[in-house]
Design an enzyme around this catalytic site. Structure first.
Site, short mmCIF file in Angstrom:
data_model
loop_
_atom_site.label_atom_id
_atom_site.label_comp_id
_atom_site.label_asym_id
_atom_site.label_seq_id
_atom_site.Cartn_x
_atom_site.Cartn_y
_atom_site.Cartn_z
N GLY A 1 34.46 64.79 67.39
CA GLY A 1 33.94 66.15 67.35
C GLY A 1 35.00 67.11 67.82
N SER A 2 34.55 68.25 68.33
CA SER A 2 35.51 69.30 68.72
C SER A 2 36.08 69.00 70.12
CB SER A 2 34.80 70.65 68.72
OG SER A 2 33.71 70.59 69.60
N GLU B 1 38.11 61.51 69.45
CA GLU B 1 38.75 61.97 68.21
C GLU B 1 38.40 63.44 68.05
OE1 GLU B 1 40.78 60.23 66.38
OE2 GLU B 1 40.43 58.25 67.23
N CYS C 1 38.72 67.38 59.59
CA CYS C 1 39.58 67.42 60.78
C CYS C 1 41.05 67.34 60.39
CB CYS C 1 39.22 66.29 61.74
SG CYS C 1 39.23 64.67 60.95
P1 NAP Z 1 30.84 68.92 68.00
O1 NAP Z 1 30.04 70.15 67.98
O2 NAP Z 1 31.86 68.76 69.04
O3 NAP Z 1 29.78 67.72 68.03
C1 NAP Z 1 30.17 66.38 67.90
C2 NAP Z 1 29.03 65.50 68.36
O4 NAP Z 1 28.85 65.67 69.77
C3 NAP Z 1 27.69 65.84 67.74
O5 NAP Z 1 26.94 64.68 67.52
C4 NAP Z 1 27.05 66.69 68.81
O6 NAP Z 1 25.67 66.75 68.73
C5 NAP Z 1 27.48 65.96 70.04
N1 NAP Z 1 27.40 66.74 71.29
C6 NAP Z 1 27.31 68.06 71.47
N2 NAP Z 1 27.29 68.38 72.79
C7 NAP Z 1 27.38 67.21 73.46
C8 NAP Z 1 27.42 66.85 74.84
N3 NAP Z 1 27.40 67.77 75.80
N4 NAP Z 1 27.51 65.54 75.16
C9 NAP Z 1 27.58 64.59 74.20
N5 NAP Z 1 27.55 64.87 72.88
C10 NAP Z 1 27.44 66.15 72.51
O7 NAP Z 1 31.61 68.71 66.62
P2 NAP Z 1 31.03 68.90 65.17
O8 NAP Z 1 30.84 70.36 64.94
O9 NAP Z 1 29.89 67.99 64.93
O10 NAP Z 1 32.24 68.36 64.29
C11 NAP Z 1 33.32 69.14 63.93
C12 NAP Z 1 34.52 68.82 64.80
O11 NAP Z 1 34.79 67.42 64.71
C13 NAP Z 1 35.79 69.50 64.33
O12 NAP Z 1 36.52 69.94 65.44
C14 NAP Z 1 36.52 68.38 63.60
O13 NAP Z 1 37.91 68.58 63.51
C15 NAP Z 1 36.17 67.22 64.44
N6 NAP Z 1 36.36 65.96 63.72
C16 NAP Z 1 37.35 65.13 64.12
C17 NAP Z 1 37.57 63.95 63.43
C18 NAP Z 1 38.65 62.99 63.87
O14 NAP Z 1 38.59 61.83 63.47
N7 NAP Z 1 39.61 63.38 64.68
C19 NAP Z 1 36.76 63.60 62.34
C20 NAP Z 1 35.76 64.48 61.96
C21 NAP Z 1 35.56 65.65 62.67
P3 NAP Z 1 24.98 67.98 67.94
O15 NAP Z 1 25.66 68.10 66.62
O16 NAP Z 1 23.61 67.50 67.81
O17 NAP Z 1 25.19 69.19 68.78
#
Ligand code: NAP
Length: 519
Positions: free
Chosen positions: A214-215, A236, A273
């Site tokens: 995630g982010s 990641e 990403c």
């Molecule tokens: P995100 O908002 O950071 O969320 C990622 C996951 O974490 C979601 O399942 C989210 O749940 C959960 N989450 C949120 N708050 C949390 C907390 N306090 N504790 C534990 N888990 C929590 O990211 P996203 O918007 O889903 O994804 C986009 C990001 O992922 C981008 O920055 C992208 O570059 C990155 N990404 C990286 C890769 C890689 O392999 N490096 C691959 C794909 C994406 P909710 O969605 O239910 O809030």
């Protein structure tokens, strides 16, 4: 959130409710972790052979049910059916590799004991960690989490998966397919649903490792939660990937680079990403490249998606598909999945324009919820937000540089270091530039070339996180190395015994010291 312990998943294209899911809390998560822990005992008894067979059964089921999985991905993310199917295929390829290579990578093996320990046999084994908590994003809701789930299972662990609240249906479906196809190990892999709090509860649930994607902002929160119990974490994070273009490219080479840049920048609406967000082209080819990028970007558009993949054997009544806009041509990519991302794209674009960037294609009018049409910028100041922060939209900045060395410097100046790509006239020059880069993954002559190679590790550093998924490193990331020595005979001089006369032991140490002082 419905406020009743349930939440709704919505279509990003229409805003319509797709389904409702329970918000799982610590109790349900503890149950799922407990079930996975119990099932892991049977998983251990299955041995390498049994686990490989079960994982390949799961893989075949995913391939056979690709249409059903892709349909759920398309409904929840808005991405085209073709893209969703490609994503499932990539996950299948990784699962196949993990199943077939786990024993070779993690199985017990003998390692050399060294001169001082010739009396011992030395063995290295990798034990499963236990239960892995996988927290996934919405942008590639199959490929990304399966890069952890498949490898974690292959390493002998149980898995509890918390998908993004935007794509809960995909997570639930993956776990259901597992339970239906490998019922004897049903509890080993399950999904829990909810929003951020559910993810937080999973990180605090006593799992043996968390695999988060995630982010970087959320990664910090998860890392803080894991720190309290010393739970290991693979994080990641996001990216700000750059493409480097050398001055030795001819016309066809520039066309190939432009094609790759546009696809890398706008596919999945830029919500990748490792998507292309920055381009550094050597000044002698910069303007020519810009023209070619703009020409290609003008042929690509965002819009509603047709249903079905359009193949003659497509499933379902809509299988032949409908045109997105009645023009006879379906849109190339879909809506922004996360509505708030539109604000980020708009802000980056406006700030770039205000700071003097040239807008070569599109502009502020390209942002029209829920879609963003392709935008191409040039000459963007390096301190502009669009060059520093992850945009996560179909917007690409093409800047000019003196030479490839400067391209490497600028690419590396980002706080992110996930992926990169290099286009040069000779692959030798491309490889040389690739080896200079800080990025965790680099493709020469293509974009995202590494994503479909299961034997290569995937991950980055800095704001892009730490740890790796995929490949041998990905398997080892879900295992604990265990060192075993077996004494075969009595050593001539036993340094671990008081029975050895001190003078004999001292002579042996001195002999070994002299040996190493000379070597
Ligand atoms: P995100 O908002 O950071 O969320 C990622 C996951 O974490 C979601 O399942 C989210 O749940 C959960 N989450 C949120 N708050 C949390 C907390 N306090 N504790 C534990 N888990 C929590 O990211 P996203 O918007 O889903 O994804 C986009 C990001 O992922 C981008 O920055 C992208 O570059 C990155 N990404 C990286 C890769 C890689 O392999 N490096 C691959 C794909 C994406 P909710 O969605 O239910 O809030």
């Amino acid at each position: 959130m419905t406020g009743t312990g349930r939440f709704a998943s919505l279509s990003p294209a229409t805003g319509q409710q797709l389904a409702e899911y329970p918000v799982h809390g610590p109790e349900e998560i503890a149950d799922a972790v407990g079930r996975a822990r119990e099932a892991a005992k049977g998983w251990a008894r299955a041995g390498w052979k049994g686990r490989k067979a079960a994982l390949l059964t799961f893989k075949r089921a995913l391939a056979a049910r690709m249409g059903e999985v892709a349909e759920t991905v398309t409904a929840e993310t808005g991405k085209p059916d073709h893209d969703a199917r490609t994503e499932v295929l990539l996950a299948v390829i990784h699962l196949d590799w993990a199943a077939r290579h786990a024993r070779r990578v993690l199985g017990r093996r003998r390692v050399p004991s060294g001169l001082l320990s010739t009396h011992q046999r030395s063995l290295l084994a990798y034990r499963p960690l236990g239960v892995i908590g996988v927290i996934g994003p919405w942008n590639y809701p199959v490929y990304t989490p399966m890069g952890s789930i498949g490898y974690a299972l292959a390493a002998g662990n149980g898995v509890v998966f918390k998908p993004s609240e935007l794509t809960p249906g995909v997570g639930v479906l993956l776990a259901r397919i597992w339970a239906e196809t490998v019922p004897e190990h049903a509890g080993l892999f399950s999904a829990v649903t909810g929003e951020g709090r559910t993810g937080d509860a999973l990180a605090r649930s006593g799992v043996d490792k968390v695999a988060f994607t995630g982010s970087p902002g959320t990664a910090r929160k998860v890392a803080a939660a894991c720190a309290e119990s010393l739970t290991p974490l693979t994080a990641e994070g996001g990216g700000k990937d750059a493409v480097l273009v050398g001055g030795d490219l001819d016309g066809p080479g520039l066309d190939r680079a432009a094609e790759a840049i546009v696809w890398g920048a706008v596919s999945n609406a830029g919500q990748t990403c490792t998507g292309v967000e920055r381009v550094y082209a050597v000044e002698s080819v910069h303007e020519d490249l810009c023209r070619r990028v703009v020409r290609r970007a003008a042929q690509v558009s965002a819009g509603p998606q047709q249903s079905g993949h359009g193949l003659p054997d497509a499933e379902g009544p809509d299988a032949e598909g409908t045109d997105a806009d009645g023009s006879g041509r379906a849109a190339d990519y879909g809506p922004m999945t996360l509505p708030s991302q539109l604000d980020t794209v708009e802000r980056h674009l406006k700030e770039a324009v205000a700071s003097g960037a040239r807008v070569l294609h599109g502009g502020p009018e390209s942002v029209s919820a829920p879609y963003v049409q392709p935008v191409v910028l040039a000459d963007v100041p390096e301190d502009a937000s669009v060059m520093r922060e992850e945009t996560f939209g179909p917007l690409v900045a093409v800047n000019s540089v003196r030479d490839l060395e400067e391209a490497v410097e600028r690419a590396d100046a980002s706080p992110y270091a996930l992926g990169a790509a290099v286009f040069t006239g000779s692959s030798r020059a491309g490889r040389a530039a690739a080896e200079q880069l800080r990025a965790g993954m680099v493709s020469v002559g293509s974009v995202l070339g590494y994503a479909a190679v299961p034997s290569l590790p995937f991950g980055g550093s800095g704001e892009s996180g730490y740890g790796r998924v995929h490949g041998e490193e990905g398997l080892r990331g879900f295992a604990a190395p265990q060192a075993i020595t077996v004494r075969r005979f009595s050593p001539p001089v036993d340094l671990t015994s008081y029975a050895t006369p001190r003078a004999t032991a001292a002579r042996t140490v001195e002999l070994a010291r002299r040996f190493h002082a000379r070597m």
